[in-house]
Design an enzyme around this catalytic site. Structure first.
Site, mmCIF file in Angstrom:
data_model
loop_
_atom_site.group_PDB
_atom_site.id
_atom_site.type_symbol
_atom_site.label_atom_id
_atom_site.label_comp_id
_atom_site.label_asym_id
_atom_site.label_seq_id
_atom_site.Cartn_x
_atom_site.Cartn_y
_atom_site.Cartn_z
ATOM 1 N N LYS A 239 52.879 42.723 39.577
ATOM 2 C CA LYS A 239 51.662 43.089 40.294
ATOM 3 C C LYS A 239 50.515 42.112 40.054
ATOM 4 C CE LYS A 239 52.657 47.777 41.340
ATOM 5 N NZ LYS A 239 52.325 49.182 41.306
ATOM 6 N N THR A 240 50.805 41.003 39.412
ATOM 7 C CA THR A 240 49.750 40.037 39.134
ATOM 8 C C THR A 240 49.706 38.972 40.228
ATOM 9 O OG1 THR A 240 50.251 40.385 36.820
ATOM 10 C CG2 THR A 240 48.829 38.534 37.342
#
Lengths: 350, 309
Positions: free
Chosen positions: A106-107
């Site tokens: 999710k980065t």
């Protein structure tokens, strides 16, 4: 792994660097509890960026920071600059990133770094396999899907496979070849995956027309059958209904062209209906489906509104009333708006 | 203000836990005030890259609750100015970091709210922002080159706040947004990407600022946004995803621009937002029972505010 390594302040190979402490608004009066390791690494990182050093040890240092805090975008940026400046192997970097990406899906930075690497490496095909593996971990991950779309758009456009020297670096057709099967496998896993439906639209309608797909009439028919089959399996799946709306709109086909298909989904199950006749054009709701389907009722009301005679509108109003009072009460005010709006239009046309 | 002690479990056990039927504004004010104090916490350091944004979120929430005075003005302005990156001509999220578009917008917003815009060299900041536009019309966040519609919104919003929109290549900017429009009426983060409520906000917000709402299919998008409400009252960001308080802002603000907030069940949404409050320590979480953070606290308070007006 960085966890087992000594602090940078204890390593002889870093003794030439004077660490730079982080500026704080308030001087912490309490003893420092946060990770000594993170503080130590970032102190050295601040020193390195001040000096402008780009060397192999900087790669080791930025990796350690990224592993502790993958959202540290300055560490990523400096790492990329260092990779370029030291002529490091980008293929090795990509391999290292496979592991880090899966840990930090999710980065944002993980994915941007990959884009930069791929832009230089220009080997898109193995990436598709990698993405497939990653989507297995998180089937709706926004970053992963948009990375796949970027990859296909960037490397899959006409002429994209030809490099500066006029050589073909990879097979363009080969890049797209498995895409529909891939979407199909994702939808087989979860027919309600909106990301997969969106991707199907992107592949078939949104990103150019490829060899074997030029007969648009045939493609449209294929897609209609595909989406109808999927609706019949799960009649309350908004993503599939949206896809149906999407392909009708993009081919400028009236909604009413599918009314025969939609109708059985707008009513309670008909126990006398036979399922023996296989009708590909109009597959009936599957056994045990929860009917009526809200999306089908909405769709039918839109068909009636599109037709537009007074009696059509009156029928549409009845459907909207049932949505407002029974089937979709949370959006009551939206359905009431539709009713008002249709009445106004009817009045204006008289 | 004897409602609670913010950290000690012993302290809170003897006091009555307030009900979450109303907005616990006093507690949220305390929660935000305390955020800057826990600098020994690891999380504080891991989020340094968002520090200026966090101050903007906290301060905006305070302003909405009518408590802008709860944080020290001079200290805040001083911190903002220490984030100035003189080499780049923009603001970083933290002193010593590199300038970025996200933090530059936060800095401008904070300085305007504090009536201290005279502290910056507007011409240089405008130049920095404009330098980040890519040939396609989208914006990069910084020189590293990550592109998406979030940064495009930051640029448009910041330029508008600095009365410098006339310097922007608006046609190219709008064209990129047109290319991001999807078959469901929504918008994604880049061309080809799936519709997502937060990206819908940034794209519609940018178009509204640019006076180009003609690009938006308002009926279809309004319906798609209304569809984000789930039976428990909360809003999600995409079909078949979980509800989250942050969408109270992303979805609602987009609906407010479209003047269609009334299409959803406002009462149920208010109840959902309130149920995500932490009645002991203050702050709002992504959903009931989770840990609060300043990001969701702002979006909960802002959502609540939109619903009240």
């Amino acid at each position: 792994m960085s966890e087992t390594k000594p602090l940078y302040s204890k390593r002889p190979e870093w003794s030439d660097v004077v660490p730079v402490e982080q500026y704080e608004i308030v001087n912490p009066v309490a003893p420092i509890f946060y990770s000594e390791q993170y503080k130590d690494a970032t102190n050295y990182f601040r020193a390195i960026t001040k000096m402008g050093e780009k060397s192999p040890r900087v790669l080791e240092l930025t990796e350690s920071i990224i592993r502790q805090n993958p959202a540290h975008y300055t560490a990523w940026q400096y790492r990329y600059e260092t990779l370029c400046a030291t002529n490091a192997s980008l293929a090795d970097e990509l391999k290292l990133m496979d592991e880090i990406a899966i840990k930090h899906l999710k980065t944002y930075q993980v994915w941007h770094h990959r884009r930069l690497l791929l832009t230089t490496l220009r080997k898109p095909k193995p990436e598709l396999e990698f993405i497939k593996k990653v989507l297995h971990e998180d089937t709706k991950n926004y970053h992963t899907w948009s990375y796949r779309q970027w990859l296909l758009a960037h490397f899959g456009a006409d002429g994209a496979s030809i490099n500066k020297d006029g050589e073909e670096e990879y097979d363009l057709a080969d890049l797209w070849e498995g895409e529909l099967d891939f979407v199909d496998s994702m939808l087989n896993q979860d027919v309600r995956n909106n990301s997969a439906w969106h991707h199907r639209f992107f592949v078939v309608w949104g990103c150019g027309i490829r060899e074997g797909e030029q007969d648009r009439e045939r493609v449209f028919k294929r897609e209609l059958i595909y989406v109808k089959q999927n609706i019949s399996l799960a009649p309350n799946n908004p993503s599939a209904w949206n896809y149906l709306r999407g392909i009708l709109k993009s081919t400028k086909t009236p909604l009413s062209s599918v009314s025969t298909f939609v109708l059985p989904y707008t009513r309670p199950r008909d126990p006398t209906a036979s399922r023996d006749i296989v009708d590909l054009e109009n597959p009936p709701p599957s056994e045990g489906a929860d009917l009526p389907s809200v999306q089908a009722v909405e769709f039918l009301a839109d068909i009636l509104e599109e037709k537009g005679s007074e009696s059509d509108i009156n029928q549409a109003v009845e459907l909207w009333k049932s949505l407002a009072t029974e089937l979709d009460t949370i959006r009551r005010k939206y359905w009431e708006h539709r009713i008002r709006d249709a009445h106004l239009k009817l009045k204006a046309s008289k | 203000m004897a409602l609670t002690s913010t950290t000690s479990p012993q302290g809170s056990s003897s006091k009555e836990i307030p009900s979450t039927d109303t907005l616990l504004a006093d507690l949220h004010v305390q929660y935000i005030q305390n955020l800057g104090k826990s600098t020994s916490d690891l999380t504080y350091h891991l989020t340094a890259h968002l520090r200026l944004n966090a101050i903007y979120w906290g301060y905006t929430a305070l302003r909405i609750m009518g408590r802008g005075d709860a944080l020290d003005r001079d200290e805040m302005i001083d911190f903002v100015m220490r984030c100035w990156d003189d080499a780049e001509g923009g603001f970083a999220a933290h002193p010593g970091h590199d300038a970025h578009l996200l933090s530059t917008l936060s800095a401008i917003q904070i300085l305007i709210m504090q009536d201290a815009l005279d502290r910056i060299d507007v011409e240089r900041v405008v130049k920095f922002i404009l330098s980040l536009q890519a040939p396609s019309g989208v914006f990069m966040g910084d020189k590293w080159g990550e592109e998406d519609t979030r940064f495009l919104y930051c640029a448009v919003s910041a330029l508008s706040l600095l009365s410098s929109l006339h310097l922007l290549d608006q046609e190219r900017t709008v064209q990129y947004l047109i290319d991001c429009k999807n078959y469901d009426g929504g918008f994604g983060s880049v061309i080809g990407a799936e519709s997502h409520a937060a990206r819908v906000f940034v794209c519609v917000g940018a178009l509204a600022i640019l006076g180009r709402m003609d690009v938006v299919d308002e009926e279809t998008l309004g319906w798609w946004l209304a569809e984000r409400q789930l039976p428990n009252g909360g809003l999600n960001g995409r079909p078949e995803k979980l509800e989250d308080v942050c969408y109270s802002f992303w979805v609602l603000s987009a609906m407010a621009i479209l003047k269609k907030v009334g299409w959803i069940d406002e009462k149920k949404l208010v109840a959902f937002i309130l149920s995500a409050q932490d009645p002991e320590g203050g702050g709002i979480a992504d959903r009931p029972g989770d840990m609060p953070d300043v990001f969701h606290t702002l979006f909960g308070v802002a959502g609540e505010w939109i619903l009240c007006f």
